[in-house]
Motif scaffolding. Structure first.
Motif, PDB file in Angstrom:
ATOM      1  N   UNK A  46       1.020  -1.089   0.044  1.00  0.00           N
ATOM      2  CA  UNK A  46       0.001  -0.005   0.044  1.00  0.00           C
ATOM      3  C   UNK A  46       1.187   1.147   0.230  1.00  0.00           C
ATOM      4  N   UNK A  47       0.832   1.996  -0.915  1.00  0.00           N
ATOM      5  CA  UNK A  47       1.451   3.443  -1.212  1.00  0.00           C
ATOM      6  C   UNK A  47       0.653   4.471  -1.074  1.00  0.00           C
ATOM      7  N   UNK A  48       0.988   5.272  -0.044  1.00  0.00           N
ATOM      8  CA  UNK A  48       0.048   6.562   0.621  1.00  0.00           C
ATOM      9  C   UNK A  48       0.735   7.768   0.200  1.00  0.00           C
ATOM     10  N   UNK A  49       0.003   8.946  -0.298  1.00  0.00           N
ATOM     11  CA  UNK A  49       0.468  10.081  -0.317  1.00  0.00           C
ATOM     12  C   UNK A  49       1.742  10.196  -1.066  1.00  0.00           C
ATOM     13  N   UNK A  50       1.630   9.569  -2.359  1.00  0.00           N
ATOM     14  CA  UNK A  50       2.450   9.538  -3.593  1.00  0.00           C
ATOM     15  C   UNK A  50       1.740   9.799  -4.778  1.00  0.00           C
ATOM     16  N   UNK A  51       1.830  11.034  -5.297  1.00  0.00           N
ATOM     17  CA  UNK A  51       1.351  11.378  -6.654  1.00  0.00           C
ATOM     18  C   UNK A  51       2.099  11.276  -7.835  1.00  0.00           C
ATOM     19  N   UNK A  52       3.226  10.914  -7.655  1.00  0.00           N
ATOM     20  CA  UNK A  52       3.949  11.040  -9.168  1.00  0.00           C
ATOM     21  C   UNK A  52       3.550   9.887  -9.973  1.00  0.00           C
ATOM     22  N   UNK A  53       3.105   8.811  -9.479  1.00  0.00           N
ATOM     23  CA  UNK A  53       2.909   7.797 -10.334  1.00  0.00           C
ATOM     24  C   UNK A  53       1.650   7.985 -11.457  1.00  0.00           C
ATOM     25  N   UNK A  54       0.716   9.095 -10.945  1.00  0.00           N
ATOM     26  CA  UNK A  54      -0.368   9.287 -11.676  1.00  0.00           C
ATOM     27  C   UNK A  54      -0.463  10.776 -12.025  1.00  0.00           C
ATOM     28  N   UNK A  55       0.687  11.272 -12.674  1.00  0.00           N
ATOM     29  CA  UNK A  55       1.056  12.692 -13.239  1.00  0.00           C
ATOM     30  C   UNK A  55       1.179  12.231 -14.794  1.00  0.00           C
ATOM     31  N   UNK A  56       1.282  13.450 -15.328  1.00  0.00           N
ATOM     32  CA  UNK A  56       1.587  13.401 -16.726  1.00  0.00           C
ATOM     33  C   UNK A  56       0.399  12.917 -17.773  1.00  0.00           C
ATOM     34  N   UNK A  67      -5.098  11.373  -7.894  1.00  0.00           N
ATOM     35  CA  UNK A  67      -4.801   9.790  -7.273  1.00  0.00           C
ATOM     36  C   UNK A  67      -3.437  10.018  -6.403  1.00  0.00           C
ATOM     37  N   UNK A  68      -3.710   9.640  -5.173  1.00  0.00           N
ATOM     38  CA  UNK A  68      -2.314   9.668  -4.500  1.00  0.00           C
ATOM     39  C   UNK A  68      -1.892   8.460  -3.645  1.00  0.00           C
ATOM     40  N   UNK A  69      -2.842   7.841  -3.909  1.00  0.00           N
ATOM     41  CA  UNK A  69      -2.896   6.292  -3.047  1.00  0.00           C
ATOM     42  C   UNK A  69      -3.005   5.148  -4.037  1.00  0.00           C
ATOM     43  N   UNK A  70      -2.280   4.259  -3.843  1.00  0.00           N
ATOM     44  CA  UNK A  70      -2.366   3.102  -4.744  1.00  0.00           C
ATOM     45  C   UNK A  70      -1.902   1.680  -4.008  1.00  0.00           C
ATOM     46  N   UNK A  71      -2.575   0.638  -4.671  1.00  0.00           N
ATOM     47  CA  UNK A  71      -1.830  -0.476  -4.051  1.00  0.00           C
ATOM     48  C   UNK A  71      -1.112  -1.095  -5.240  1.00  0.00           C
ATOM     49  N   UNK A  72       0.201  -1.192  -4.725  1.00  0.00           N
ATOM     50  CA  UNK A  72       1.369  -1.783  -5.799  1.00  0.00           C
ATOM     51  C   UNK A  72       1.282  -3.540  -5.966  1.00  0.00           C
ATOM     52  N   UNK A  73       0.725  -4.112  -6.907  1.00  0.00           N
ATOM     53  CA  UNK A  73       0.726  -5.482  -7.006  1.00  0.00           C
ATOM     54  C   UNK A  73       1.891  -6.182  -7.584  1.00  0.00           C
ATOM     55  N   UNK A  74       2.792  -6.531  -6.690  1.00  0.00           N
ATOM     56  CA  UNK A  74       4.114  -7.014  -6.877  1.00  0.00           C
ATOM     57  C   UNK A  74       4.250  -8.695  -6.439  1.00  0.00           C
ATOM     58  N   UNK A  75       5.019  -9.450  -7.297  1.00  0.00           N
ATOM     59  CA  UNK A  75       5.159 -10.659  -6.628  1.00  0.00           C
ATOM     60  C   UNK A  75       6.104 -11.407  -7.442  1.00  0.00           C
ATOM     61  N   UNK A  76       6.520 -12.682  -7.342  1.00  0.00           N
ATOM     62  CA  UNK A  76       7.667 -13.221  -7.871  1.00  0.00           C
ATOM     63  C   UNK A  76       7.352 -13.846  -9.280  1.00  0.00           C
ATOM     64  N   UNK A  77       8.204 -13.586 -10.202  1.00  0.00           N
ATOM     65  CA  UNK A  77       8.037 -14.071 -11.708  1.00  0.00           C
ATOM     66  C   UNK A  77       7.723 -15.391 -11.936  1.00  0.00           C
ATOM     67  N   UNK A  78       6.603 -15.937 -11.809  1.00  0.00           N
ATOM     68  CA  UNK A  78       6.176 -17.236 -11.779  1.00  0.00           C
ATOM     69  C   UNK A  78       5.034 -17.287 -12.789  1.00  0.00           C
ATOM     70  N   UNK A  79       4.698 -18.480 -13.341  1.00  0.00           N
ATOM     71  CA  UNK A  79       3.792 -18.747 -14.317  1.00  0.00           C
ATOM     72  C   UNK A  79       2.605 -18.212 -14.018  1.00  0.00           C
ATOM     73  N   UNK A  80       2.070 -18.459 -12.817  1.00  0.00           N
ATOM     74  CA  UNK A  80       0.749 -18.096 -12.305  1.00  0.00           C
ATOM     75  C   UNK A  80       0.540 -16.658 -11.618  1.00  0.00           C
ATOM     76  N   UNK A  81       1.674 -15.874 -11.729  1.00  0.00           N
ATOM     77  CA  UNK A  81       1.655 -14.681 -11.053  1.00  0.00           C
ATOM     78  C   UNK A  81       0.559 -13.630 -11.416  1.00  0.00           C
ATOM     79  N   UNK A  82       0.323 -13.479 -12.495  1.00  0.00           N
ATOM     80  CA  UNK A  82      -0.922 -12.681 -13.012  1.00  0.00           C
ATOM     81  C   UNK A  82      -2.216 -12.857 -12.540  1.00  0.00           C
ATOM     82  N   UNK A  83      -2.536 -14.166 -12.558  1.00  0.00           N
ATOM     83  CA  UNK A  83      -3.658 -14.836 -11.999  1.00  0.00           C
ATOM     84  C   UNK A  83      -3.950 -14.628 -10.575  1.00  0.00           C
ATOM     85  N   UNK A  84      -2.679 -14.718  -9.637  1.00  0.00           N
ATOM     86  CA  UNK A  84      -2.689 -14.638  -8.239  1.00  0.00           C
ATOM     87  C   UNK A  84      -3.019 -13.106  -7.950  1.00  0.00           C
TER      88      UNK A  84
END
Length: 219
Positions: A46-56, A67-84
């Motif tokens: 969970x990233x809070x009070x960070x507007x740079x990712x949603x500018x431009x 948009x100043x808050x967002x959830x970054x969806x990060x995980x290991x590079x596995x075959x089922x990562x996107x589905x998880x």
């Protein structure tokens, strides 16, 4: 608000109020993120009070505002990562809805390089979820007819109809709904069809169907 009501009332929101998420809600969100990370072997943040990712230009193109808050969806590079990511990301989306917060899945219309998340070796950032207090509650998306999204033999059981009701309300990339359920009276299967980001969509749809039907979808 129960989880089915959250499914029915949650819609994508791209414009947000200049209002911080309360500390107690931040704590509750982080607790849910921790559960999802353990269950899915992920590194969601969970990233809070960070507007740079949603500018431009990209944010403007995606019609995002404040948009100043967002959830970054990060995980290991596995075959089922996107589905998880889709499955557990949608779990967080619906949790946020139950908490009175608004969300929007974002795959491309943000500055990936400006995302303030931590990505460990062997991991990747798949996408993000904008979160906060929306200027509105969003607009319901149109759905394809149920018969275009499933193939069944005989009459559909009540649990299947309930599952499909929730699956049809699941957010998918560009509202493409590129998925297909099949049920022959014994075996239930769900597959992703050809299209953009369909593996993420598959995880989202799986979570919705399971909530509606009360059953787990075997992979």
């Amino acid at each position: 608000m129960d989880i089915i009501q959250a499914i029915e009332e949650r819609h994508a929101v791209r414009s947000y109020k200049d209002k911080e998420i309360e500390p107690e809600k931040v704590e509750e969100l982080n607790q849910e993120i921790e559960k999802c990370n353990k269950l899915g072997n992920l590194n969601i943040q969970l990233i809070l009070n960070e507007p740079k990712a949603f500018t431009g230009f990209m944010a403007h193109y995606g019609k995002f505002n404040n948009v100043k808050n967002y959830i970054a969806l990060v995980g290991p590079k596995t075959a089922n990562l996107e589905e998880h990511i889709g499955y557990y990301g949608e779990r967080l989306v619906l949790k946020a809805q139950q908490m009175g917060l608004n969300t929007c899945w974002v795959a491309g219309t943000y500055k990936r390089r400006k995302c303030a998340c931590k990505i460990n070796s062997g991991e990747k950032l798949v996408c993000v979820i904008a979160i906060g207090y929306g200027e509105d509650q969003g607009i319901p998306h149109k759905s394809k007819p149920m018969e275009e999204l499933c193939k069944i033999e005989g009459n559909a059981p009540k649990w299947f109809e309930k599952g499909m009701h929730c699956a049809m309300l699941a957010p998918t990339a560009m509202n493409q709904q590129k998925f297909l359920f099949t049920f022959d009276g014994k075996a239930l299967k769900l597959q992703a069809l050809k299209g953009a980001l369909t593996k993420i969509d598959l995880g989202i749809v799986t979570y919705h169907f399971e909530l509606g039907s009360g059953l787990s979808i075997k992979k």
